[in-house]
Motif scaffolding. Structure first.
Motif: not given
Length: 176
Positions: A139-156
């Motif tokens: 179990p981990l967490c995703i971090m993103s730059y430069p913006e927080k991911l939307t659910e659809s971006q996360f799934e992609f």
């Protein structure tokens, strides 16, 4: 292509910095060097020895930091920050990385390190597929730059990572 000696130093630093379940076996890690999307950035001391590295991937729509490590004897001196900033400057694509859930002080400090660089901690459940035989998902967490991911971006992003980085295609059984 990185020299064998430098790769061996990177791999030794990887072994010092991560639990065995969080990196590939030597031959599988070495094999990644032939993938044009996989890149190693290194920082060396005056003797030419690798003291830090960043392993990253370049995909069409985002970049992914798989590992970043600094030699234990010199951590906290800004080398990790410089490597991350170098990676961030090399492209205008969004950047993704995985971190452990911020449940203790060390893990919270890691998340804050990336937040200071402009990363956002994601809201969606994620597990890292196994990098070795016999290892469970992590179990981990995703971090993103430069913006927080939307659910659809996360799934992609998750689908690309599972398919391209982890060679793991059983997406439906890993949803949390």
């Amino acid at each position: 292509m990185i020299q064998q000696e430098k790769f061996d130093q990177v791999f030794d630093l990887m072994k010092m910095s991560f639990p065995e379940s969080e990196y590939r076996e030597y031959k599988n890690q070495r094999k990644l060097l032939s993938d044009r999307r996989y890149h190693l950035l290194t920082e060396e001391n005056k003797q030419g020895e690798v003291i830090a590295f960043l392993a990253g991937w370049e995909f069409d729509t985002f970049r992914y930091v798989e590992n970043i490590a600094v030699s234990p004897s010199i951590r906290g001196g800004g080398i990790g920050k410089r490597l991350m900033e170098r990676f961030m400057r090399q492209s205008t694509l969004p950047i993704i990385l995985e971190v452990e859930e911020p449940q203790d002080d060390l893990k919270k400090r890691r998340v804050r390190f990336y937040e200071r660089l402009g990363f956002y901690l994601g809201d969606f459940k994620y597990v890292q597929p196994p990098l070795r035989e016999g290892v469970l998902v992590l179990p981990l967490c995703i971090m993103s730059y430069p913006e927080k991911l939307t659910e659809s971006q996360f799934e992609f992003v998750r689908k690309v990572l599972y398919r391209e980085v982890y060679n793991f295609n059983n997406l439906s059984t890993q949803r949390h």
